[in-house]
Design a protein around this motif. Structure first.
Motif, short mmCIF file in Angstrom:
data_model
loop_
_atom_site.label_atom_id
_atom_site.label_comp_id
_atom_site.label_asym_id
_atom_site.label_seq_id
_atom_site.Cartn_x
_atom_site.Cartn_y
_atom_site.Cartn_z
N LYS A 147 60.75 28.88 33.73
CA LYS A 147 60.37 29.71 32.58
C LYS A 147 61.61 30.32 31.92
O LYS A 147 61.72 30.35 30.69
CB LYS A 147 59.43 30.82 33.06
CG LYS A 147 58.43 31.22 32.03
CD LYS A 147 57.34 32.11 32.59
CE LYS A 147 56.73 32.90 31.45
NZ LYS A 147 56.13 34.14 31.86
N ARG A 148 62.54 30.76 32.72
CA ARG A 148 63.78 31.33 32.15
C ARG A 148 64.62 30.26 31.45
O ARG A 148 65.11 30.47 30.36
CB ARG A 148 64.61 31.98 33.26
CG ARG A 148 64.01 33.25 33.82
CD ARG A 148 64.11 34.39 32.83
NE ARG A 148 63.55 35.62 33.36
CZ ARG A 148 63.54 36.78 32.71
NH1 ARG A 148 64.05 36.87 31.49
NH2 ARG A 148 63.00 37.85 33.26
N GLY A 184 65.54 33.83 36.98
CA GLY A 184 64.33 33.18 37.49
C GLY A 184 64.09 33.53 38.96
O GLY A 184 62.96 33.79 39.36
N ASP A 198 67.59 37.77 27.70
CA ASP A 198 67.50 36.67 28.68
C ASP A 198 68.65 35.69 28.56
O ASP A 198 68.52 34.52 28.92
CB ASP A 198 66.18 35.88 28.55
CG ASP A 198 64.98 36.79 28.51
OD1 ASP A 198 64.99 37.79 29.24
OD2 ASP A 198 64.04 36.49 27.75
N ASP A 206 62.80 37.00 39.06
CA ASP A 206 61.40 37.09 38.64
C ASP A 206 60.48 36.87 39.85
O ASP A 206 59.39 37.44 39.91
CB ASP A 206 61.08 36.02 37.58
CG ASP A 206 61.73 36.36 36.25
OD1 ASP A 206 62.00 37.54 35.99
OD2 ASP A 206 61.97 35.41 35.47
N PHE A 207 60.93 36.04 40.78
CA PHE A 207 60.13 35.83 41.99
C PHE A 207 60.26 37.01 42.93
O PHE A 207 59.27 37.52 43.46
CB PHE A 207 60.58 34.54 42.70
CG PHE A 207 59.95 34.35 44.06
CD1 PHE A 207 58.65 33.86 44.19
CD2 PHE A 207 60.65 34.67 45.22
CE1 PHE A 207 58.07 33.71 45.45
CE2 PHE A 207 60.08 34.52 46.47
CZ PHE A 207 58.78 34.04 46.59
N GLU A 236 58.92 27.61 39.32
CA GLU A 236 58.22 27.96 38.08
C GLU A 236 58.88 29.14 37.37
O GLU A 236 58.98 29.16 36.14
CB GLU A 236 56.75 28.27 38.38
CG GLU A 236 55.90 27.01 38.41
CD GLU A 236 54.54 27.21 39.07
OE1 GLU A 236 54.09 28.37 39.19
OE2 GLU A 236 53.95 26.19 39.48
N THR A 237 59.33 30.13 38.14
CA THR A 237 59.96 31.27 37.48
C THR A 237 61.34 30.89 36.94
O THR A 237 61.74 31.35 35.87
CB THR A 237 60.06 32.50 38.43
OG1 THR A 237 60.79 32.14 39.60
CG2 THR A 237 58.69 33.01 38.82
N SER A 248 64.65 42.18 37.32
CA SER A 248 64.91 41.04 36.45
C SER A 248 64.88 41.44 34.98
O SER A 248 65.75 41.05 34.20
CB SER A 248 63.87 39.96 36.73
OG SER A 248 64.21 38.78 36.11
N PRO A 279 60.63 41.36 39.81
CA PRO A 279 60.53 41.24 38.36
C PRO A 279 61.02 42.47 37.60
O PRO A 279 61.53 42.34 36.49
CB PRO A 279 59.02 41.04 38.12
CG PRO A 279 58.47 40.62 39.42
CD PRO A 279 59.34 41.19 40.48
#
Ligand code: ZN
Length: 453
Positions: free
Chosen positions: A273-274, A343, A361, A346-347, A269-270, A353, A350
């Motif tokens: 999102k990126r 990503g 990004d 982010d996990f 999921e992370t 990140s 963060p």
């Protein structure tokens, strides 16, 4: 095979508490598998799926460890994979680094899709996956919390994997059979479920499939935490040189009945999102959710084989313009690797990140445009950066269109001209309709250029 017997012997002699001490989160899963498997399997299959808590704790504990020591541990453990498992266990328990295996899709000289670009270049998926893998390795290796390796380059399997396949082929074959049997049994007694793939996948030839099982088996034995398989997609039914109708990326994750499903999904999921900030999500029916539950892909743990969080990313369709355009191909691939890395961060972390995202990004921005441009056929990194900047500005793709209709192509066509118009209207620029004139250039450079103090 001897590996399992060694472990089994340890468990039988020392009892389950030995195992529970070392892997408290996974004991239940192991005990279940153990009890239900012994009556019909040739060997007991250990399951040791990574938990989110464990990954976070190890990431945070990994700073002080010298990575060269671990590399030696890993090297000696993989050499002795058909002998003592002690080195492997020691390496895992004394070194908290997060272990990542990057798997460029397909084999050094076989498999994957291909496409002839307009400039005559033959694009081979199996080489593009290596390029992305190496870019991703570069980012991951810059972070001392990780220990990363890859399975191959464009010409050969890595020495570790070539040797592993050679020394362990019979064990891989048996393990595949046992895993399949265990899964069938668990479904039969109602302890697990069987779901159906939502998307058609080409079946791999037997040896290729077994090498994929072999990669997973190696990853389990060497305590990999995260495995990322890299692919570029294709859609059957188009001629070479004529793009197919679907575009965009998708991330395949293990279906929910598998032990590595939960952890994988959180990380996916992370990453999703990126990637989705700048790149279109696949519009192929079945892939359009972006993250796809998948029961049958060997790579990510079909038959509940994978302990590591395992995902397979289809980074886009091979015929998408950013891959066909020689001006943008490597930029696009490296940026996909960068966003994948963000990503992961982010996990795991963060805060770091956000620092790495610098702040757009993407590696494409900031960018300094050197001059005005208006040519209809212009194709260049300037246009690619312009499309990226306008996307961030909210004016690209132009109103009424999505990222699949108007991908960042590096080519100045109708999508970009309309977006330039919208950008000019938004910023009160007149007299430069559809072109990047002096005034537009000024606004672009002041908003998205490299700031010099
Ligand atoms: Zn592929």
């Amino acid at each position: 095979m001897r590996y399992y017997f060694t472990v089994l012997l340890c468990v039988l002699i020392l009892g389950v508490p030995w195992f529970a001490t070392n892997y408290p989160d996974q004991t239940q899963s192991f005990v279940t598998a153990f009890n239900e498997s012994t009556s019909y399997l040739a060997s007991v299959i250990m399951h040791n799926p990574r938990s989110i808590t464990d990954l976070h704790a190890r990431y945070n504990a990994a700073t002080a460890v010298d990575s060269s020591t671990y590399a030696q541990d890993l090297f000696s453990s993989s050499k002795s994979s058909n002998g003592s498992s002690t080195n492997i266990l020691n390496a895992s328990l004394t070194n908290p680094k997060i272990r990542i295996l990057i798997v460029p899709g397909h084999e050094p000289d076989f498999g994957g899709t291909q496409y002839t670009a307009p400039d005559g270049t033959l694009l081979l998926e199996r080489n593009m996956t290596v390029e992305l893998a190496q870019d991703l390795m570069g980012f991951i290796k810059s972070n001392p919390h990780y220990q990363a390796q890859t399975t191959r380059d464009t010409s050969a399997w890595s020495q570790t994997f070539a040797q592993y396949f050679k020394d362990n082929w019979d064990a891989i074959v048996q393990w595949q059979k046992d895993s399949h049997a265990e899964m069938r049994h668990l479904v039969a007694i109602g302890s697990s479920t069987q779901t159906v793939s939502q998307v058609f996948h080409n079946a791999a030839p037997l040896n290729v499939a077994l090498r994929l099982y072999g990669i997973t088996k190696w990853a389990n034995e060497n305590f990999m935490d995260l495995v990322i398989h890299i692919h570029f997609n294709d859609f059957a039914g188009h001629r070479d040189g004529v793009p197919g109708k679907y575009t965009g990326f998708a991330i395949y994750v293990p279906a929910k009945q598998y032990d590595n499903s939960t952890t994988t999904k959180i990380i996916a999921e992370t990453v999703f999102k990126r990637l989705s900030k700048y790149n279109p999500i696949s519009n192929l029916p079945g892939e359009s959710t972006g993250i796809v539950d998948e029961p049958d892909l060997i790579a990510i743990g079909a038959n509940n084989t994978a302990d590591a969080a395992s995902m397979l990313i289809e980074y886009g369709y091979i015929y998408e313009p950013q891959f066909l355009n020689p001006d943008t191909r490597s930029l696009a691939i490296k940026d996909l690797a960068f966003q994948t890395y963000l990503g992961l961060q982010d996990f795991f972390d963060p805060t770091l990140s956000e620092q790495l995202a610098r702040p757009y990004d993407t590696l494409i921005l900031p960018y300094n445009w050197k001059g005005t441009f208006s040519s209809k056929k212009l194709s260049s990194p300037d246009v690619y950066a312009l499309q990226t900047a306008l996307l961030l500005d909210g004016t690209y793709p132009p109103s009424g269109f999505g990222k699949n209709d108007c991908p960042r192509s590096g080519t100045l066509g109708p999508c970009t001209k309309n977006a330039i118009n919208a950008f000019q209207t938004k910023h009160g620029i007149v007299g430069e309709t559809g072109t990047v004139g002096a005034k537009t250039l000024d606004v672009l450079n002041s908003q998205f250029g490299i700031k010099t103090l």
